[in-house]
Design an enzyme around this catalytic site. Structure first.
Site, PDB file in Angstrom:
ATOM      1  N   SER A 200       0.850  -1.189   0.000  1.00 54.55           N
ATOM      2  CA  SER A 200       0.000   0.000   0.000  1.00 54.55           C
ATOM      3  C   SER A 200       0.888   1.243   0.000  1.00 54.55           C
ATOM      4  O   SER A 200       1.884   1.298   0.725  1.00 54.55           O
ATOM      5  CB  SER A 200      -0.885  -0.012   1.244  1.00 54.55           C
ATOM      6  OG  SER A 200      -1.550   1.221   1.372  1.00 54.55           O
ATOM      7  N   GLY A 201       0.506   2.244  -0.788  1.00 57.91           N
ATOM      8  CA  GLY A 201       1.327   3.452  -0.905  1.00 57.91           C
ATOM      9  C   GLY A 201       1.392   4.268   0.372  1.00 57.91           C
ATOM     10  O   GLY A 201       2.455   4.746   0.762  1.00 57.91           O
ATOM     11  N   THR A 238      -8.568   2.892 -16.071  1.00 62.53           N
ATOM     12  CA  THR A 238      -7.462   3.788 -16.418  1.00 62.53           C
ATOM     13  C   THR A 238      -6.541   3.952 -15.211  1.00 62.53           C
ATOM     14  O   THR A 238      -7.007   4.193 -14.095  1.00 62.53           O
ATOM     15  CB  THR A 238      -8.022   5.158 -16.854  1.00 62.53           C
ATOM     16  OG1 THR A 238      -8.895   4.928 -17.963  1.00 62.53           O
ATOM     17  CG2 THR A 238      -6.905   6.121 -17.264  1.00 62.53           C
ATOM     18  N   CYS A 325     -12.602   0.976  17.087  1.00 64.60           N
ATOM     19  CA  CYS A 325     -13.474   1.350  18.202  1.00 64.60           C
ATOM     20  C   CYS A 325     -14.758   1.970  17.665  1.00 64.60           C
ATOM     21  O   CYS A 325     -14.748   2.737  16.724  1.00 64.60           O
ATOM     22  CB  CYS A 325     -12.777   2.301  19.152  1.00 64.60           C
ATOM     23  SG  CYS A 325     -12.235   3.824  18.398  1.00 64.60           S
TER      24      CYS A 325
HETATM   25  C1  LIG Z   1      -3.225  -0.496   6.195  1.00 68.03           C
HETATM   26  C2  LIG Z   1      -3.177  -1.956   5.971  1.00 68.03           C
HETATM   27  C3  LIG Z   1      -3.916  -2.558   4.939  1.00 68.03           C
HETATM   28  C4  LIG Z   1      -4.870  -1.780   4.082  1.00 68.03           C
HETATM   29  O1  LIG Z   1      -4.226  -0.969   3.137  1.00 68.03           O
HETATM   30  P1  LIG Z   1      -5.085   0.185   2.417  1.00 68.03           P
HETATM   31  O2  LIG Z   1      -4.163   0.722   1.373  1.00 68.03           O
HETATM   32  O3  LIG Z   1      -5.407   1.196   3.476  1.00 68.03           O
HETATM   33  O4  LIG Z   1      -6.288  -0.455   1.829  1.00 68.03           O
HETATM   34  C5  LIG Z   1      -3.803  -3.919   4.766  1.00 68.03           C
HETATM   35  N1  LIG Z   1      -2.998  -4.644   5.540  1.00 68.03           N
HETATM   36  C6  LIG Z   1      -2.253  -4.107   6.528  1.00 68.03           C
HETATM   37  C7  LIG Z   1      -1.361  -4.990   7.344  1.00 68.03           C
HETATM   38  C8  LIG Z   1      -2.332  -2.747   6.787  1.00 68.03           C
HETATM   39  O5  LIG Z   1      -1.606  -2.236   7.776  1.00 68.03           O
END
Ligand SMILES: *Cc1c(COP(=O)(O)O)cnc(C)c1O
Length: 399
Positions: A200-201, A238, A325
């Site tokens: 994830s970026g 795209t 939460c």
């Molecule tokens: C944040 C996270 C995700 C989700 O990534 P997103 O880009 O927010 O969808 C998945 N797995 C772990 C372990 C994360 O910490």
């Protein structure tokens, strides 16, 4: 005073260098990568470069092993669903009790909606996976085993390279959610049997809403999003060019900073942890041998973690409980529950997650403020008062 951000496992600040790299792709190089004119070809070169940066961070052998997605959640969903679809004779999933909701919510849904059998492998008190149980669960019906590289709440690292080999021996696909691990621990996919990996970026100082899925060459893949021929037909739509360019830049910077993460950031984390443990009646959850350099999850006995976080927030310090939460009521974290953390400490856990942007000054300020916060909360905690009044019940200090 400048706020202190210690919630980098939830999200990170986009690095200004990342933003600078992205900006031209909104208004100048705005072309569609599929167009054959210059506007398109400029952009497809930028996509190629971004993919190469990710490839370098992951040590993947071929650039077409990486597809871009909308984030870690999509990558996790795509991996699991593809494995089920591409192996009709296999209808079981192995995962862990401590995964991110991106895996656990999907697994629960597949159990209910499709009757898929899911094995949730447990962990011990330090968060270490029960490898024997993992091995027992593997079999001819296993479609995919999905185990996170690093746990987002405790920072515990799992032996994914070994688990991938065990999984291959059973003829199944191995996926790992490496969203937290990437950029914090070295990854070299060429030398492993890992088939799929999610990124994830925004967890590594890139933009939100962009992710990637590594799919080892030769592994069958069934797309989650069907549409145009983007990503060689494996992910329609795209391309989000500015975000992909930013993600590429973030991956490049993460690779450059990997060493720093292990020296400077780890030293800050250790100093923070040692200082907090001196408060007493608290302990670090998670495996101290195999842990990410930036993460500390500390459980304070007989007080409520949400109350600690609330007071920290008032002092300009952002941290998290690591658990979901809902308004007013807090459910203890599924990760800490799976570890069997005793009830007196389960509700008092907080997660402090650092990044390369934190300073020694941040740590000293937190250490100056925390003892007062904990003492105040314990003063008003009936359970704490009761325990302290009774010598038989008085809790031993862990440190
Ligand atoms: C944040 C996270 C995700 C989700 O990534 P997103 O880009 O927010 O969808 C998945 N797995 C772990 C372990 C994360 O910490």
């Amino acid at each position: 005073m400048r706020p202190i951000y210690l919630d980098n496992n939830a999200t990170t600040r986009t690095d200004p260098k990342v933003l600078t790299a992205m900006l031209p792709y909104f208004t100048q190089q705005f072309g569609n990568a599929s167009s054959t004119h210059a506007f398109g070809t400029d952009v497809s070169g930028a996509l190629k470069q971004a993919r190469q940066h990710l490839q370098a961070l992951l040590g993947s052998a071929f650039d077409h092993e990486i597809i871009f997605t909308s984030g870690g959640t999509e990558s996790d969903n795509a991996a699991i669903l593809s494995a089920l679809e591409s192996q009709a004779d296999r209808d079981e999933i192995i995962t862990t009790a401590v995964e991110h909701p991106a895996i656990l919510t999907l697994a629960g849904h597949l159990e209910k909606s499709r009757g898929i059998k899911v094995h949730y492998i447990g962990v011990d008190g330090r968060g270490r996976l029960d490898i024997e149980a993992f091995q027992r669960a593997l079999g001819p019906r296993t479609a995919i085993a999905s185990v996170m590289w690093a746990n987002n709440e405790t920072g515990t690292l799992f032996p994914v390279e070994h688990l991938a080999e065990l999984t291959h021996d059973a003829g199944a696909i191995f996926h790992t959610d490496a969203v937290q691990a990437a950029g914090k621990v070295p990854i070299d996919l060429k030398s492993t049997k890992i088939d799929m990996l999610s990124l994830s970026g925004h967890k590594l100082h890139g933009p939100k809403g962009i992710g990637a899925l590594y799919i080892r060459k030769g592994v069958k893949f069934k797309p989650l999003i069907r549409g145009g021929h983007q990503e060689r037909g494996r992910r329609g739509g795209t391309e989000n060019v500015p975000a992909i360019v930013g993600f590429g830049k973030a991956a490049e910077l993460a690779a450059d900073h990997l060493q720093e993460e292990h020296t400077r950031v780890a030293a800050l984390r250790d100093r923070l942890e040692r200082g907090l443990l001196q408060i007493g009646h608290c302990f670090v959850t998670g495996d101290d041998q195999n842990r990410m350099p930036n993460t500390s999850n500390i459980a304070f006995e007989h007080i409520d973690g949400e109350a600690i976080l609330h007071r920290m927030n008032r002092e300009g310090i952002a941290a998290s409980s690591g658990s979901a939460c809902t308004s007013g009521s807090t459910e203890p974290s599924h990760v800490l529950r799976a570890m069997g953390i005793p009830p007196k400490a389960l509700h008092g856990a907080i997660r402090l997650s650092l990044s390369r942007e934190n300073t020694a000054d941040d740590v000293e300020r937190v250490l100056a403020i925390m003892p007062g916060i904990i003492a105040k909360l314990r003063e008003t905690s009936p359970m704490w008062q009761e325990r302290q009044a009774d010598p038989e019940l008085r809790v031993p200090n862990y440190v």
